[in-house]
Design a protein around this motif. Structure first.
Motif, short mmCIF file in Angstrom:
data_model
loop_
_atom_site.label_atom_id
_atom_site.label_comp_id
_atom_site.label_asym_id
_atom_site.label_seq_id
_atom_site.Cartn_x
_atom_site.Cartn_y
_atom_site.Cartn_z
N ARG A 25 -15.65 -16.73 -35.66
CA ARG A 25 -14.57 -16.00 -36.32
C ARG A 25 -14.99 -15.51 -37.70
O ARG A 25 -14.56 -14.47 -38.17
CB ARG A 25 -13.30 -16.85 -36.40
N TYR A 26 -15.82 -16.30 -38.39
CA TYR A 26 -16.33 -15.86 -39.70
C TYR A 26 -17.07 -14.53 -39.54
O TYR A 26 -16.85 -13.58 -40.29
CB TYR A 26 -17.26 -16.92 -40.30
N GLU A 27 -17.93 -14.48 -38.54
CA GLU A 27 -18.71 -13.26 -38.30
C GLU A 27 -17.78 -12.08 -37.99
O GLU A 27 -17.96 -10.98 -38.50
CB GLU A 27 -19.69 -13.50 -37.15
N PRO A 64 -25.63 -11.76 -42.99
CA PRO A 64 -25.33 -10.34 -43.22
C PRO A 64 -26.22 -9.72 -44.29
O PRO A 64 -26.31 -8.50 -44.40
CB PRO A 64 -23.87 -10.36 -43.69
N GLU A 65 -26.92 -10.57 -45.07
CA GLU A 65 -27.84 -10.04 -46.10
C GLU A 65 -29.08 -9.42 -45.47
O GLU A 65 -29.78 -8.63 -46.10
CB GLU A 65 -28.32 -11.19 -47.02
N LEU A 66 -29.37 -9.80 -44.21
CA LEU A 66 -30.68 -9.47 -43.63
C LEU A 66 -30.97 -7.97 -43.46
O LEU A 66 -32.05 -7.52 -43.86
CB LEU A 66 -30.85 -10.20 -42.29
N ILE A 81 -31.62 -19.86 -44.92
CA ILE A 81 -31.48 -21.33 -44.89
C ILE A 81 -29.99 -21.64 -44.83
O ILE A 81 -29.21 -21.14 -45.67
CB ILE A 81 -32.07 -21.96 -46.18
N ASP A 82 -29.58 -22.43 -43.86
CA ASP A 82 -28.16 -22.80 -43.79
C ASP A 82 -28.01 -24.19 -43.19
O ASP A 82 -28.80 -24.62 -42.36
CB ASP A 82 -27.36 -21.78 -42.95
N LEU A 83 -26.96 -24.86 -43.64
CA LEU A 83 -26.67 -26.22 -43.21
C LEU A 83 -26.17 -26.29 -41.78
O LEU A 83 -26.32 -27.32 -41.11
CB LEU A 83 -25.55 -26.73 -44.15
N ASP A 107 -30.64 -28.01 -46.09
CA ASP A 107 -29.71 -28.19 -47.20
C ASP A 107 -30.22 -27.39 -48.40
O ASP A 107 -31.31 -27.65 -48.90
CB ASP A 107 -29.63 -29.68 -47.54
N ALA A 108 -29.41 -26.45 -48.86
CA ALA A 108 -29.85 -25.54 -49.93
C ALA A 108 -29.70 -26.15 -51.32
O ALA A 108 -29.98 -25.49 -52.31
CB ALA A 108 -29.07 -24.24 -49.85
N THR A 109 -29.27 -27.40 -51.40
CA THR A 109 -29.09 -27.97 -52.74
C THR A 109 -30.45 -28.21 -53.43
O THR A 109 -30.53 -28.17 -54.64
CB THR A 109 -28.31 -29.30 -52.72
C1 LIG Z 1 -19.04 -18.35 -46.72
S1 LIG Z 1 -20.49 -18.64 -45.80
C2 LIG Z 1 -21.50 -17.32 -46.48
C3 LIG Z 1 -22.50 -16.83 -45.51
C4 LIG Z 1 -23.24 -15.54 -45.89
N1 LIG Z 1 -24.12 -15.72 -47.03
C5 LIG Z 1 -22.28 -14.40 -46.15
O1 LIG Z 1 -22.32 -13.83 -47.24
O2 LIG Z 1 -21.50 -14.07 -45.25
C6 LIG Z 1 -21.16 -20.07 -46.61
C7 LIG Z 1 -22.32 -20.69 -45.87
O3 LIG Z 1 -22.89 -21.71 -46.72
C8 LIG Z 1 -23.39 -22.72 -45.88
N2 LIG Z 1 -23.58 -23.96 -46.66
C9 LIG Z 1 -22.65 -24.75 -47.24
N3 LIG Z 1 -23.25 -25.80 -47.86
C10 LIG Z 1 -24.57 -25.65 -47.67
C11 LIG Z 1 -25.72 -26.40 -48.06
N4 LIG Z 1 -25.60 -27.53 -48.78
N5 LIG Z 1 -26.93 -25.96 -47.69
C12 LIG Z 1 -27.07 -24.82 -46.94
N6 LIG Z 1 -26.04 -24.08 -46.56
C13 LIG Z 1 -24.80 -24.47 -46.90
C14 LIG Z 1 -22.35 -22.85 -44.79
O4 LIG Z 1 -22.85 -23.49 -43.64
C15 LIG Z 1 -21.96 -21.38 -44.58
O5 LIG Z 1 -22.70 -20.82 -43.53
#
Ligand SMILES: C[S@@+](CC[C@H](N)C(=O)[O-])C[C@H]1O[C@@H](n2cnc3c(N)ncnc32)[C@H](O)[C@@H]1O
Length: 268
Positions: A25-27, A64-66, A81-83, A107-109
């Motif tokens: 649904r986000y997509e 969507p940045e790609l 990179i995504d969780l 984890d992007a932290t």
């Molecule tokens: C609102 S979406 C944004 C996705 C995309 N960048 C966009 O602009 O549509 C936020 C994304 O951040 C990811 N996310 C949240 N915490 C994260 C973490 N600690 N490490 C990596 N990704 C994370 C979520 O899984 C989610 O896919």
């Protein structure tokens, strides 16, 4: 009253599950509506002369940045990179057939241990505000970028509008969960400087957004957006009551609003 789990592992697991469930649904709903912010964040990297190295895209979601990154840097490695494994699956579909594009679950932290001083640039859209310590994460990301490289980070500040569905949600949730710690939003400039980069832009970007009606917005944000985690945590009874209040206070029929995102661009 609750809040997000205290334990970092639990919090991460909750977010991963929430975004797994939200992905389709986000997509479908939010990606088209967030397009102007994504385009702005990417354009400053797409149009830049960058040093060698990959472009990292932390919190890429469905990626969507790609497309714009690929068009402007066709020979460069681009790494999302995504969780959330499900978000990564969607992102990999978007990357199908594109050489030198990788999408990893991670984890992007903390990216620096894996990519110290190697990246040409970083683009991240609407992920930073979800990280447990956004200021530290930003400092960490700067440490991945080579001298001459560039970062473009777009995120939702805690107050993105004074009127509109995001504002109404914020108001309704204010009494139901502890106030978010948003002091980090105002010290990103100093964090960037301390990490060895120069701030080139720090501004708000406002674009219009439209929803057919409040009920459609509610379903999108709770099933396919940032309230999915709250919904998992608090359950159906809580969400049903919140929905009713939201709909009672929302305008009838189409809802037009103009939220602002915070955007920071830095040069290493
Ligand atoms: C609102 S979406 C944004 C996705 C995309 N960048 C966009 O602009 O549509 C936020 C994304 O951040 C990811 N996310 C949240 N915490 C994260 C973490 N600690 N490490 C990596 N990704 C994370 C979520 O899984 C989610 O896919």
């Amino acid at each position: 009253m609750d809040s997000t789990p205290d334990d970092a592992d639990e919090r991460r697991a909750l977010l991963a599950r929430a975004w797994d469930e939200a992905a389709p649904r986000y997509e479908q709903y939010f990606v088209p509506r967030f397009t102007p912010w994504v385009a702005s964040a990417v354009a400053t990297i797409a149009g830049a002369t960058l040093p060698a190295g990959p472009i990292l895209v932390p919190c890429c979601g469905t990626f969507p940045e790609l497309p714009a990154l690929r068009n402007s840097h066709p020979r460069r490695e681009i790494i999302g990179i995504d969780l959330s494994p499900e978000m990564v699956r969607w992102a990999r579909q978007r990357a199908t057939g594109l050489p030198r594009v990788r999408v990893v679950v991670g984890d992007a932290t903390t990216l620096r241990p894996q990519w110290t001083n190697v990246a040409a640039g970083i683009v991240s859209v609407f992920g930073l505000q979800q990280l447990p310590d956004p200021a530290s994460a930003l400092a960490d990301w700067i440490g991945t970028v080579r001298p001459g490289g560039r970062l473009s980070v777009m995120f939702w500040p805690s107050e993105s509008e004074t009127d509109g569905p995001f504002a109404l949600l914020r108001r309704l949730l204010a009494g139901r969960r502890p106030p978010p710690d948003d002091a980090w939003q105002n010290r990103l400039g100093e964090v960037i400087t301390a990490a060895g980069a120069t701030v080139e832009r720090e501004e708000y970007l406002t674009y219009p957004m439209h929803h057919p009606d409040a009920a459609t917005f509610w379903t999108a944000i709770t099933d396919g957006g940032s309230l999915r985690a709250l919904s998992i945590m608090r359950g159906k009874t809580f969400m049903r009551a919140l929905r009713q209040e939201f709909l009672d206070l929302a305008p009838p029929e189409p809802w037009h609003h103009s939220p602002r995102a915070q955007w920071i661009v830095a040069q290493r």
